[in-house]
Each structure stands twice: as structure tokens, then as C-alpha cells.
Design a protein around this motif. Structure first.
Motif, PDB file in Angstrom:
ATOM      1  N   ASN A 201      12.044   5.274  54.096  1.00  0.00           N
ATOM      2  CA  ASN A 201      12.874   4.079  54.199  1.00  0.00           C
ATOM      3  C   ASN A 201      13.854   4.190  55.366  1.00  0.00           C
TER       4      ASN A 201
ATOM      5  N   ASP B 171      14.163  10.091  44.571  1.00  0.00           N
ATOM      6  CA  ASP B 171      14.900  10.305  45.813  1.00  0.00           C
ATOM      7  C   ASP B 171      15.845   9.126  46.013  1.00  0.00           C
TER       8      ASP B 171
ATOM      9  N   ASN C  33      15.517   7.507  50.430  1.00  0.00           N
ATOM     10  CA  ASN C  33      14.117   7.791  50.716  1.00  0.00           C
ATOM     11  C   ASN C  33      13.927   7.986  52.219  1.00  0.00           C
TER      12      ASN C  33
END
Length: 292
Positions: free
Chosen positions: A222, A216, A219
Motif C-alpha cells: 500500500n 499488518d 501494509n
């Protein structure tokens, strides 16, 4: 024994934090115990809990939960959700085991929690890595819990760079950010999570086909972390901090230019669909570079 130690700590630590035993056991995953009841029996027999538990009966479960609630509990425990209410109750009975009753933490339990507080940090920041490996590292460390965790992350980052393991590198970078968050240093948390975002768009290692297939670029977790910390704290200009972290990252082979990377960050933080952003990044930048 290490996995069991982790499970025991989590149950005792949650109890010590004021949670009800019944709720903990319903939510927990007891890989080394056949059931929640076996977990309780172990804690009592080994001196971690004292008192008497009230056995849960089919009748008490039936009175306490609606059919919808029973099905939800069964689903959470990976069990069939079809059937009449009594069938659902009977199916759930072994899972619920015993209620919290009058159980209390013993002095042994409190000492166990105190001696193993590093597990709390592991659960918060380092679960991407093997518990056995981290336990061995902790035993050999003379540093406090936070410094031990930071050095552990640094060593993983170093090994990942040498062995070209980009996903491990990214996980360690994210873990290091969370260690800082655990310690209350949210500015460092922001810096490392920003670096994780930047390097996510600009891998500093080659990605093989297998890594790329499961990767990914942006993310979702994140982005959530970055959104939460920037909304909660005022650390000045995000653009200025982004530029500083970009410079510190020493990106030799740029995949997504800096200005474009920042635009994607703004879009992600504004609530844009992450899957669509990742699709755009793959189409415009990654597929061509990695020959996919």
C-alpha cells in the motif's frame, strides 16, 4: 477448467504482447499442467499455437547457461541447486521443456484473448479473490470489464462489512483502487489507497485475536502504491486529500488520531522501516485497544 483457462490466457496474452514463449514458460506456474512442455503440447493440440518447436537438449542448456544461472532457475522452480553442472542441467531439462521455436498464435488464440480480456483485469487487480467466483460474476454481468470489476469489489466490501471480515474488506478496498489504476484513473486509485491506509490504522470492525495476529497495520505494498502515484502525478496537497478521505471514511471508533495517522503516512512515504512503524503502532495504540 477455470484455473487452466487462466493459465492458458496468461501464456497467450504474454505471447501476444511480444514476450518469448521460453521466457514465459520459465516464469510461469502451471498448476494444471505437469510441466511447461505439457502446456505447449496442449496449446498446439487444441489449436492455439501453430508451427514447430525446437526441442531443448541438455547440450543446448549447458551452452546457454552458467552454473549460477542454472542454480537460479532451479531455485525459482523449487528444485535442488546442489551438484555438478551436468546434474543441474539434467534436473532443469524437464522444466524448460521446449523453446519458443517457430510457434505462432492462431486465430483461435487471438479470439480467445479478445473474448477473455477480463482475465487481464483480474490478474492486475483481483487476484486476492477466487478466479471461479469472479468468472461466474463476469458471465452474469452486462457491464463493461471495469464497471463489472468495480461492482464486484463493492459487493465484497458490503458482505465483508455485514459479516465483520475486516481483512476481506481491506483486500477489496485495495482491489478497487487497482481497478481504477487499470482504467487509468490514478486520482481515484490514490483516493482508495489513501482510504486503505487510513482504515488500516483505524479498523472499522473489531479484530479478533487470529485476525490481529496476522494483520499488518501499515501494509508495505500500500505504501509503495501511494509513493509511486504521488511521485508520478501532481494531485495537489496530500494533506488536504488525506483530510477529505478521512472525513469520507466515517470512522466512529478512532484507534490512531488523524494527525498521528498522517504523521505515520509521512514517515512511511519517506522510507521509514515499515516493521518498526507497525511495532510502534501496536505498542502505543493497538495492543491496549484490542487487549493483546
Amino acid at each position: 477448467m477455470s484455473e487452466q483457462k487462466l493459465e492458458i490466457f496468461n501464456v497467450l496474452n504474454f505471447l501476444n504482447s511480444g514476450y518469448e514463449l521460453e521466457d514465459i514458460l520459465k516464469e510461469g506456474n502451471f498448476g494444471t499442467f505437469p510441466s511447461a512442455e505439457d502446456c505447449i503440447n496442449y496449446l498446439v493440440e487444441n489449436g492455439y499455437l501453430s508451427g514447430e518447436g525446437e526441442t531443448i537438449s541438455a547440450e543446448s542448456i549447458s551452452k546457454k547457461y552458467t552454473v549460477a544461472q542454472l542454480k537460479e532457475l532451479l531455485k525459482e522452480n523449487g528444485l535442488k541447486v546442489s551438484g555438478k553442472k551436468q546434474e543441474l542441467v539434467e534436473r532443469l531439462l524437464p522444466v524448460l521443456g521446449e523453446s519458443s521455436g517457430d510457434y505462432e498464435l492462431t486465430e483461435k488464440a487471438k479470439e480467445f484473448i479478445e473474448e477473455n480480456q477480463w482475465i487481464d483485469l483480474y490478474m492486475f487487480a483481483l487476484v486476492a479473490f477466487r478466479f471461479d467466483d469472479y468468472e461466474t460474476y463476469v458471465k452474469a454481468s452486462a457491464e463493461d470489464d471495469v464497471q463489472t470489476a468495480l461492482k464486484f469489489c463493492d459487493e465484497i466490501i458490503s458482505r465483508a462489512l455485514m459479516s465483520n471480515q475486516f481483512l476481506v474488506f481491506i483486500d477489496a478496498l485495495s482491489a478497487k483502487a487497482h481497478v481504477y489504476a487499470y482504467d487509468g484513473d490514478y486520482e481515484s486509485f490514490l483516493d482508495y489507497d489513501l482510504q486503505r491506509f487510513i482504515l488500516g490504522l483505524n479498523p472499522i470492525m473489531d479484530l479478533d485475536a487470529q485476525t490481529y495476529a496476522s494483520y499488518d497495520i501499515i501494509n508495505a505494498a500500500n505504501v509503495i502504491n501511494l509513493k509511486n502515484v504521488t511521485e508520478r502525478f501532481n494531485f495537489g496537497s496530500l494533506k488536504k486529500r488525506f483530510d477529505q478521505i478521512w472525513a469520507k471514511s466515517h470512522i466512529k471508533s478512532i484507534t490512531v488520531p488523524k494527525k498521528t495517522s498522517y504523521k505515520f503516512l509521512q514517515k512511511a512515504l519517506s522510507g521509514a522501516d515499515i516493521e518498526e512503524l507497525n511495532f510502534d503502532l501496536r505498542e502505543k495504540y493497538f495492543n491496549k485497544k484490542y487487549g493483546i
